[in-house]
Design a protein around this motif. Structure first.
Motif, PDB file in Angstrom:
ATOM      1  N   ASN A  59      33.770  51.690  46.764  1.00 15.89           N
ATOM      2  CA  ASN A  59      33.068  52.760  47.467  1.00 15.89           C
ATOM      3  C   ASN A  59      31.820  53.090  46.653  1.00 15.89           C
ATOM      4  OD1 ASN A  59      33.760  54.673  45.458  1.00 15.89           O
ATOM      5  ND2 ASN A  59      35.558  55.353  46.574  1.00 15.89           N
ATOM      6  N   GLY A  60      31.180  54.224  46.888  1.00 15.88           N
ATOM      7  CA  GLY A  60      29.934  54.553  46.213  1.00 15.88           C
ATOM      8  C   GLY A  60      30.042  54.809  44.722  1.00 15.88           C
ATOM      9  N   THR A  61      31.256  55.107  44.242  1.00 13.22           N
ATOM     10  CA  THR A  61      31.413  55.411  42.817  1.00 13.22           C
ATOM     11  C   THR A  61      32.437  54.521  42.116  1.00 13.22           C
ATOM     12  OG1 THR A  61      33.072  57.103  43.298  1.00 13.22           O
ATOM     13  CG2 THR A  61      30.780  57.848  43.112  1.00 13.22           C
ATOM     14  N   LYS A  62      32.992  53.526  42.824  1.00 15.01           N
ATOM     15  CA  LYS A  62      34.016  52.659  42.239  1.00 15.01           C
ATOM     16  C   LYS A  62      33.694  51.199  42.493  1.00 15.01           C
ATOM     17  CE  LYS A  62      37.580  56.067  43.110  1.00 15.01           C
ATOM     18  NZ  LYS A  62      38.711  56.430  43.944  1.00 15.01           N
ATOM     19  N   VAL A  63      33.805  50.386  41.426  1.00 10.68           N
ATOM     20  CA  VAL A  63      33.613  48.944  41.551  1.00 10.68           C
ATOM     21  C   VAL A  63      34.651  48.215  40.712  1.00 10.68           C
ATOM     22  CG1 VAL A  63      31.116  49.094  41.977  1.00 10.68           C
ATOM     23  CG2 VAL A  63      31.939  48.785  39.643  1.00 10.68           C
ATOM     24  N   THR A  93      36.772  37.112  22.761  1.00  9.46           N
ATOM     25  CA  THR A  93      35.977  36.300  23.679  1.00  9.46           C
ATOM     26  C   THR A  93      36.560  36.382  25.078  1.00  9.46           C
ATOM     27  OG1 THR A  93      37.308  34.360  23.202  1.00  9.46           O
ATOM     28  CG2 THR A  93      35.340  34.694  21.845  1.00  9.46           C
ATOM     29  N   GLY A  94      35.824  35.882  26.008  1.00 11.81           N
ATOM     30  CA  GLY A  94      36.300  35.865  27.388  1.00 11.81           C
ATOM     31  C   GLY A  94      35.994  37.163  28.097  1.00 11.81           C
ATOM     32  N   GLU A  95      36.253  37.143  29.376  1.00 15.49           N
ATOM     33  CA  GLU A  95      35.974  38.298  30.210  1.00 15.49           C
ATOM     34  C   GLU A  95      37.249  38.746  30.895  1.00 15.49           C
ATOM     35  OE1 GLU A  95      32.886  36.713  32.728  1.00 15.49           O
ATOM     36  OE2 GLU A  95      31.384  37.691  31.504  1.00 15.49           O
ATOM     37  N   GLY A  96      37.240  39.991  31.332  1.00 17.53           N
ATOM     38  CA  GLY A  96      38.369  40.547  32.062  1.00 17.53           C
ATOM     39  C   GLY A  96      37.875  41.245  33.309  1.00 17.53           C
ATOM     40  N   LEU A  97      38.816  41.700  34.095  1.00 17.10           N
ATOM     41  CA  LEU A  97      38.518  42.423  35.319  1.00 17.10           C
ATOM     42  C   LEU A  97      38.788  43.901  35.066  1.00 17.10           C
ATOM     43  CD1 LEU A  97      37.714  41.908  38.292  1.00 17.10           C
ATOM     44  CD2 LEU A  97      40.146  41.752  38.810  1.00 17.10           C
ATOM     45  N   PHE A  98      37.814  44.763  35.409  1.00 17.97           N
ATOM     46  CA  PHE A  98      37.911  46.190  35.130  1.00 17.97           C
ATOM     47  C   PHE A  98      37.561  47.009  36.359  1.00 17.97           C
ATOM     48  CE2 PHE A  98      37.074  44.118  31.131  1.00 17.97           C
ATOM     49  CZ  PHE A  98      37.943  44.757  30.256  1.00 17.97           C
ATOM     50  N   LEU A  99      38.299  48.095  36.538  1.00 15.75           N
ATOM     51  CA  LEU A  99      37.963  49.097  37.534  1.00 15.75           C
ATOM     52  C   LEU A  99      37.037  50.092  36.840  1.00 15.75           C
ATOM     53  CD1 LEU A  99      38.317  50.622  40.236  1.00 15.75           C
ATOM     54  CD2 LEU A  99      40.306  51.745  39.200  1.00 15.75           C
ATOM     55  N   VAL A 100      35.848  50.264  37.377  1.00 19.40           N
ATOM     56  CA  VAL A 100      34.862  51.181  36.801  1.00 19.40           C
ATOM     57  C   VAL A 100      34.631  52.306  37.802  1.00 19.40           C
ATOM     58  CG1 VAL A 100      32.527  51.427  35.883  1.00 19.40           C
ATOM     59  CG2 VAL A 100      33.764  49.271  35.569  1.00 19.40           C
ATOM     60  N   ILE A 101      34.843  53.544  37.340  1.00 16.65           N
ATOM     61  CA  ILE A 101      34.678  54.718  38.194  1.00 16.65           C
ATOM     62  C   ILE A 101      33.629  55.632  37.581  1.00 16.65           C
ATOM     63  CG2 ILE A 101      35.801  56.713  39.243  1.00 16.65           C
ATOM     64  CD1 ILE A 101      38.454  55.174  39.018  1.00 16.65           C
ATOM     65  N   ALA A 102      32.623  55.954  38.381  1.00 16.64           N
ATOM     66  CA  ALA A 102      31.572  56.876  37.949  1.00 16.64           C
ATOM     67  C   ALA A 102      31.871  58.256  38.510  1.00 16.64           C
ATOM     68  CB  ALA A 102      30.209  56.392  38.436  1.00 16.64           C
ATOM     69  N   ARG A 103      31.314  59.259  37.881  1.00 15.97           N
ATOM     70  CA  ARG A 103      31.548  60.629  38.348  1.00 15.97           C
ATOM     71  C   ARG A 103      30.790  60.917  39.645  1.00 15.97           C
ATOM     72  NH1 ARG A 103      31.603  61.144  32.798  1.00 15.97           N
ATOM     73  NH2 ARG A 103      33.527  62.060  32.016  1.00 15.97           N
ATOM     74  N   ILE A 104      29.528  60.480  39.721  1.00 17.02           N
ATOM     75  CA  ILE A 104      28.708  60.842  40.880  1.00 17.02           C
ATOM     76  C   ILE A 104      28.015  59.637  41.510  1.00 17.02           C
ATOM     77  CG2 ILE A 104      26.706  62.196  41.636  1.00 17.02           C
ATOM     78  CD1 ILE A 104      27.379  64.179  39.395  1.00 17.02           C
ATOM     79  N   SER A 105      27.367  58.803  40.707  1.00 24.98           N
ATOM     80  CA  SER A 105      26.511  57.751  41.260  1.00 24.98           C
ATOM     81  C   SER A 105      27.142  56.364  41.139  1.00 24.98           C
ATOM     82  CB  SER A 105      25.170  57.764  40.530  1.00 24.98           C
ATOM     83  OG  SER A 105      25.371  57.482  39.162  1.00 24.98           O
ATOM     84  N   ASP A 106      26.482  55.404  41.722  1.00 27.22           N
ATOM     85  CA  ASP A 106      26.903  54.009  41.726  1.00 27.22           C
ATOM     86  C   ASP A 106      26.946  53.458  40.296  1.00 27.22           C
ATOM     87  OD1 ASP A 106      27.379  51.347  42.294  1.00 27.22           O
ATOM     88  OD2 ASP A 106      25.419  50.991  43.205  1.00 27.22           O
ATOM     89  N   PRO A 107      28.100  52.933  39.844  1.00 29.85           N
ATOM     90  CA  PRO A 107      28.181  52.390  38.494  1.00 29.85           C
ATOM     91  C   PRO A 107      27.660  50.959  38.350  1.00 29.85           C
ATOM     92  CG  PRO A 107      30.323  52.287  39.521  1.00 29.85           C
ATOM     93  CD  PRO A 107      29.400  52.970  40.503  1.00 29.85           C
ATOM     94  N   ALA A 108      27.333  50.301  39.466  1.00 32.68           N
ATOM     95  CA  ALA A 108      26.924  48.899  39.422  1.00 32.68           C
ATOM     96  C   ALA A 108      25.731  48.635  38.488  1.00 32.68           C
ATOM     97  CB  ALA A 108      26.628  48.381  40.826  1.00 32.68           C
ATOM     98  N   PRO A 109      24.666  49.440  38.517  1.00 30.68           N
ATOM     99  CA  PRO A 109      23.558  49.172  37.596  1.00 30.68           C
ATOM    100  C   PRO A 109      23.970  49.249  36.123  1.00 30.68           C
ATOM    101  CG  PRO A 109      22.849  50.681  39.323  1.00 30.68           C
ATOM    102  CD  PRO A 109      24.332  50.522  39.452  1.00 30.68           C
TER     103      PRO A 109
END
Length: 108
Positions: free
Chosen positions: A50-54, A20-36
């Motif tokens: 930036n455009g590929t990291k959140v 349970t619970g949530e954590g904080l993660f660095l998400v890196i996409a290869r080309i496009s925005d990972p937010a969606p």
């Protein structure tokens, strides 16, 4: 679930995975925005780097599932030492000079 490996114990590390619970993660996409993709997994984008990291807040189960998606190259947990971060913010607010190289000051 906790890790009790000899290697972890040798360095005083404690690793635990909660269901349970949530954590904080660095998400890196290869080309496009990972937010969606983060939002599709019920995650919340906390900061766009930036455009590929959140930085995203989400459950571990969703983060691991996100890692399996094509186009995502990395999903890694991030630890934030809140006390040190608050001290850093206080120092910035007090006009303290941040660590590291500083630009030349006028008249010097």
């Amino acid at each position: 679930m906790e890790s009790g490996s000899a290697f972890a114990n040798r360095f005083g590390a404690k690793v635990s995975f909660g269901d349970t619970g949530e954590g904080l993660f660095l998400v890196i996409a290869r080309i496009s925005d990972p937010a969606p993709r983060v939002r599709a997994r019920d995650g919340q984008v906390i900061m766009r780097l930036n455009g590929t990291k959140v930085l995203a807040r989400m459950a571990l189960k969703q983060a691991l599932a996100l890692l399996k998606e094509p186009g995502i190259s990395k999903v890694g947990g991030v630890h934030l030492d809140v006390e040190r971060y608050q001290k850093f913010l206080a120092a910035q607010g007090a006009g303290a000079t941040p660590p590291g190289p500083q630009p030349p000051q006028p008249g010097t």
